[in-house]
Scaffold this motif. Structure first.
Motif, PDB file in Angstrom:
ATOM      1  N   ALA A 105     -12.692 -33.577   3.930  1.00  0.00           N
ATOM      2  CA  ALA A 105     -12.343 -34.714   3.080  1.00  0.00           C
ATOM      3  C   ALA A 105     -12.161 -34.286   1.626  1.00  0.00           C
ATOM      4  CB  ALA A 105     -13.423 -35.792   3.179  1.00  0.00           C
ATOM      5  N   TYR A 106     -13.055 -33.426   1.135  1.00  0.00           N
ATOM      6  CA  TYR A 106     -12.923 -32.928  -0.245  1.00  0.00           C
ATOM      7  C   TYR A 106     -11.625 -32.142  -0.415  1.00  0.00           C
ATOM      8  CZ  TYR A 106     -17.876 -34.034  -1.155  1.00  0.00           C
ATOM      9  OH  TYR A 106     -19.080 -34.669  -1.330  1.00  0.00           O
ATOM     10  N   VAL A 107     -11.368 -31.229   0.508  1.00  0.00           N
ATOM     11  CA  VAL A 107     -10.174 -30.384   0.420  1.00  0.00           C
ATOM     12  C   VAL A 107      -8.911 -31.233   0.556  1.00  0.00           C
ATOM     13  CG1 VAL A 107      -8.893 -28.513   1.534  1.00  0.00           C
ATOM     14  CG2 VAL A 107     -11.379 -28.334   1.263  1.00  0.00           C
ATOM     15  N   GLU A 108      -8.928 -32.155   1.493  1.00  0.00           N
ATOM     16  CA  GLU A 108      -7.777 -33.036   1.718  1.00  0.00           C
ATOM     17  C   GLU A 108      -7.420 -33.809   0.446  1.00  0.00           C
ATOM     18  OE1 GLU A 108      -6.652 -36.437   5.002  1.00  0.00           O
ATOM     19  OE2 GLU A 108      -8.632 -36.528   4.055  1.00  0.00           O
ATOM     20  N   GLU A 109      -8.418 -34.408  -0.178  1.00  0.00           N
ATOM     21  CA  GLU A 109      -8.174 -35.217  -1.385  1.00  0.00           C
ATOM     22  C   GLU A 109      -7.563 -34.370  -2.495  1.00  0.00           C
ATOM     23  OE1 GLU A 109      -8.089 -38.954  -2.972  1.00  0.00           O
ATOM     24  OE2 GLU A 109      -9.224 -38.569  -1.143  1.00  0.00           O
ATOM     25  N   VAL A 110      -8.092 -33.173  -2.684  1.00  0.00           N
ATOM     26  CA  VAL A 110      -7.594 -32.287  -3.741  1.00  0.00           C
ATOM     27  C   VAL A 110      -6.144 -31.879  -3.465  1.00  0.00           C
ATOM     28  CG1 VAL A 110      -7.846 -29.998  -4.779  1.00  0.00           C
ATOM     29  CG2 VAL A 110      -9.869 -31.424  -4.394  1.00  0.00           C
TER      30      VAL A 110
ATOM     31  N   THR B 254     -18.257 -25.097 -14.213  1.00  0.00           N
ATOM     32  CA  THR B 254     -17.440 -26.307 -14.313  1.00  0.00           C
ATOM     33  C   THR B 254     -18.235 -27.505 -13.821  1.00  0.00           C
ATOM     34  OG1 THR B 254     -15.383 -25.075 -13.983  1.00  0.00           O
ATOM     35  CG2 THR B 254     -15.314 -27.437 -13.562  1.00  0.00           C
ATOM     36  N   ARG B 255     -18.119 -28.627 -14.546  1.00  0.00           N
ATOM     37  CA  ARG B 255     -18.860 -29.830 -14.183  1.00  0.00           C
ATOM     38  C   ARG B 255     -18.062 -30.656 -13.168  1.00  0.00           C
ATOM     39  NH1 ARG B 255     -22.543 -33.427 -18.135  1.00  0.00           N
ATOM     40  NH2 ARG B 255     -23.068 -35.138 -16.704  1.00  0.00           N
ATOM     41  N   PHE B 256     -18.754 -31.084 -12.115  1.00  0.00           N
ATOM     42  CA  PHE B 256     -18.152 -31.902 -11.068  1.00  0.00           C
ATOM     43  C   PHE B 256     -19.014 -33.139 -10.822  1.00  0.00           C
ATOM     44  CE2 PHE B 256     -16.901 -27.524 -10.060  1.00  0.00           C
ATOM     45  CZ  PHE B 256     -15.528 -27.654  -9.857  1.00  0.00           C
ATOM     46  N   SER B 257     -18.385 -34.168 -10.268  1.00  0.00           N
ATOM     47  CA  SER B 257     -19.129 -35.330  -9.785  1.00  0.00           C
ATOM     48  C   SER B 257     -18.584 -35.712  -8.421  1.00  0.00           C
ATOM     49  CB  SER B 257     -19.000 -36.514 -10.750  1.00  0.00           C
ATOM     50  OG  SER B 257     -17.662 -36.971 -10.806  1.00  0.00           O
ATOM     51  N   ILE B 258     -19.449 -36.202  -7.535  1.00  0.00           N
ATOM     52  CA  ILE B 258     -19.045 -36.666  -6.203  1.00  0.00           C
ATOM     53  C   ILE B 258     -19.687 -38.019  -5.951  1.00  0.00           C
ATOM     54  CG2 ILE B 258     -18.678 -34.358  -5.243  1.00  0.00           C
ATOM     55  CD1 ILE B 258     -21.442 -34.553  -3.921  1.00  0.00           C
TER      56      ILE B 258
ATOM     57  N   GLY C 283     -10.244 -34.787  -7.378  1.00  0.00           N
ATOM     58  CA  GLY C 283     -10.269 -34.887  -5.922  1.00  0.00           C
ATOM     59  C   GLY C 283     -11.674 -34.976  -5.369  1.00  0.00           C
ATOM     60  N   LEU C 284     -12.573 -34.136  -5.867  1.00  0.00           N
ATOM     61  CA  LEU C 284     -13.959 -34.180  -5.404  1.00  0.00           C
ATOM     62  C   LEU C 284     -14.602 -35.522  -5.727  1.00  0.00           C
ATOM     63  CD1 LEU C 284     -13.621 -31.162  -4.779  1.00  0.00           C
ATOM     64  CD2 LEU C 284     -15.856 -30.774  -5.832  1.00  0.00           C
ATOM     65  N   SER C 285     -14.309 -36.073  -6.879  1.00  0.00           N
ATOM     66  CA  SER C 285     -14.934 -37.332  -7.286  1.00  0.00           C
ATOM     67  C   SER C 285     -14.457 -38.511  -6.443  1.00  0.00           C
ATOM     68  CB  SER C 285     -14.667 -37.611  -8.769  1.00  0.00           C
ATOM     69  OG  SER C 285     -13.298 -37.925  -8.995  1.00  0.00           O
ATOM     70  N   GLN C 286     -13.219 -38.413  -5.915  1.00  0.00           N
ATOM     71  CA  GLN C 286     -12.643 -39.518  -5.145  1.00  0.00           C
ATOM     72  C   GLN C 286     -12.887 -39.424  -3.642  1.00  0.00           C
ATOM     73  OE1 GLN C 286      -8.728 -40.361  -8.033  1.00  0.00           O
ATOM     74  NE2 GLN C 286      -8.462 -39.742  -5.910  1.00  0.00           N
ATOM     75  N   ALA C 287     -13.266 -38.256  -3.158  1.00  0.00           N
ATOM     76  CA  ALA C 287     -13.361 -38.043  -1.711  1.00  0.00           C
ATOM     77  C   ALA C 287     -14.453 -38.902  -1.082  1.00  0.00           C
ATOM     78  CB  ALA C 287     -13.619 -36.572  -1.424  1.00  0.00           C
ATOM     79  N   PHE C 288     -14.171 -39.350   0.137  1.00  0.00           N
ATOM     80  CA  PHE C 288     -15.129 -40.162   0.894  1.00  0.00           C
ATOM     81  C   PHE C 288     -14.985 -39.844   2.367  1.00  0.00           C
ATOM     82  CE2 PHE C 288     -15.961 -44.114   3.343  1.00  0.00           C
ATOM     83  CZ  PHE C 288     -17.322 -44.219   3.092  1.00  0.00           C
ATOM     84  N   TRP C 289     -16.107 -39.805   3.074  1.00  0.00           N
ATOM     85  CA  TRP C 289     -16.091 -39.538   4.511  1.00  0.00           C
ATOM     86  C   TRP C 289     -17.045 -40.510   5.186  1.00  0.00           C
ATOM     87  CZ3 TRP C 289     -12.494 -37.425   7.061  1.00  0.00           C
ATOM     88  CH2 TRP C 289     -12.692 -36.916   8.350  1.00  0.00           C
ATOM     89  N   PRO C 290     -16.545 -41.487   5.951  1.00  0.00           N
ATOM     90  CA  PRO C 290     -17.409 -42.542   6.500  1.00  0.00           C
ATOM     91  C   PRO C 290     -18.384 -42.031   7.554  1.00  0.00           C
ATOM     92  CG  PRO C 290     -15.202 -42.694   7.420  1.00  0.00           C
ATOM     93  CD  PRO C 290     -15.138 -41.648   6.345  1.00  0.00           C
TER      94      PRO C 290
END
Length: 433
Positions: free
Chosen positions: A56-61, A245-249, A290-297
């Protein structure tokens, strides 16, 4: 054939053929389809837990970077067509029917020529390759099924990167009875010359990869925990630095941080591939977005507040241990009520032992399909000293009783299998089919 007719045939093949390890059948089928598995560059993901989240993370990016991305997973949570998505949109019923009609015709010819029919999973895998080529995808993300070496997805030559997610005990009758054996089976997806990216490894997994690389020619890129600095981790997500690098999920759980940094390493590897092939590399602002927007139900998904409802498809011991830790971290003083549903072939006694310190009340359900363990039997197993365990006839009943038991300030955790989690989420959201 129409959509319903093709699904009926696949249902029969699932019933009659089951799991069929080995690659001869699917290779022959794909040969007759023109070898679509080699026409679109692939990112191949194996492992026990976390494959879907990393994907999901890779897909969004990759989608945000402007690529057309095909994604194949199994099993689905909400709808059968969820197995195949292109830029996060499910393929149509017409696409599925058309593709499966072509494939089933090729299988009829195979059988006439003396071959055995491919299984439903092999057919679905071939359908993914066929549809992604037909739709001119730039990249395809392919999730391994059960293992690696003999998995039906292990037929691709044109790969960007192989990924090994978290490895733990599951399907031991097929993959081996130690972590080293299971890891080695999953490493069987690697072709000479490939690059392997690994989720933060345990000692057993690290040893298995270290031994495997002696006799195989591939580049190993590790996800490094010493390059990780977690700023905060809450039920609403996490913030962290990785390699400066700063990331948020938005996905909760410490393990989701690990999945996210593994995805960062996958994107770095994709960038090496892109530059080598005259394509644009993915920029850091796109990776961060992309990482911040990714979601996996269905993976520690918060689907309600008041009471909190967590939907988590954990179905093996390591996943249950991580789930238990997450509950303790995020809800240290809350009353926790469980909804449990498992397959007969899973280690449900161990699940109960792992969750028992937190579980004073649980409601059991029977997951759909022939593999579902009966709710009454599971309730009897879970009814240890001090725990109230009640079997329910439907998921709707279990959710209603769990809400009553938890109250507005409590927590409901639904776990044990992804097979019923989608239905529970639909009921919670008021989506009735």
């Amino acid at each position: 054939m129409n959509y319903g007719e093709t699904l009926k045939i696949l249902e029969e093949k699932t019933k009659n053929l089951g799991i069929t390890p080995g690659l001869d059948n699917i290779r022959e089928l794909l040969r007759r389809l023109g070898d679509p598995q080699d026409k679109v560059p692939a990112i191949h993901i194996a492992g026990t837990n976390g494959k879907g989240s990393i994907m999901a993370y890779v897909e969004e990016v990759l989608i945000l970077s402007g690529l057309k991305v095909g994604r194949y997973i199994s099993p689905a949570i909400f709808d059968y067509r969820e197995r195949w998505k292109i830029n996060k949109i499910e393929v149509t019923e017409e696409d599925v029917a058309e593709t499966l009609t072509v494939i089933l015709k090729a299988i009829d010819e195979m059988i006439k020529d003396g071959f055995t029919s491919p299984s439903a999973f092999e057919i679905e895998t071939a359908a993914a390759f066929y549809m992604f080529e037909k739709n001119n995808c730039d990249v395809m993300l392919i999730e391994c099924g059960m293992g690696g070496r003999q998995d039906a997805t292990n037929v691709m030559k044109n790969k960007i990167v192989d990924v090994l997610a978290s490895v733990s005990f599951d399907h031991m009758e097929y993959l081996g009875d130690t972590i080293e054996k299971i890891t080695t089976e999953k490493l069987g997806i690697i072709n000479d010359g490939d690059t392997l990216v690994t989720y933060p490894t345990t000692e057993e997994v690290n040893n298995a990869v270290s031994h495997y690389i002696i006799d195989h020619d591939f580049r190993w890129r590790k996800t490094e925990l010493n390059a990780l600095d977690v700023i905060k981790s809450t039920i609403d997500g996490s913030e962290f630095y990785y390699r400066g690098t700063r990331f948020s999920i938005s996905m909760a759980g410490e393990y989701q941080i690990y999945n996210a940094i593994c995805a960062v390493e996958v994107i770095h590897t994709y960038n090496r591939y892109a530059i080598k092939n005259g394509k644009d590399a993915v920029q850091y602002d796109i990776i961060r977005k992309g990482l911040s927007q990714a979601f996996w139900p269905g993976r520690f998904s918060l689907i309600n507040r008041g009471p909190y409802i967590i939907a988590d498809g954990a179905h093996n011991p390591d996943a249950w241990k991580v789930l238990s830790e997450s509950i303790r971290n995020y809800f240290p003083s809350k009353k926790v009520v469980f909804i449990l549903g498992v397959f007969k072939d899973k280690q449900y006694a161990e699940m109960i032992n792992i969750l028992s310190p937190l579980m004073k009340c649980c409601f059991t359900v029977t997951p759909p399909g022939p593999r579902g363990l009966g709710a009454e039997y599971l309730a009897a197993k879970a009814c240890y000293d001090g725990c109230k365990a009640v079997s329910c006839k439907t998921i709707r009943e279990a959710l209603a009783k769990a809400k009553e038991a938890a109250g507005k300030n409590g927590v409901i955790v639904a776990t044990g299998s992804l097979s019923y989690i989608g239905r529970l989420m639909e009921i919670n959201y008021g989506i009735d089919k």
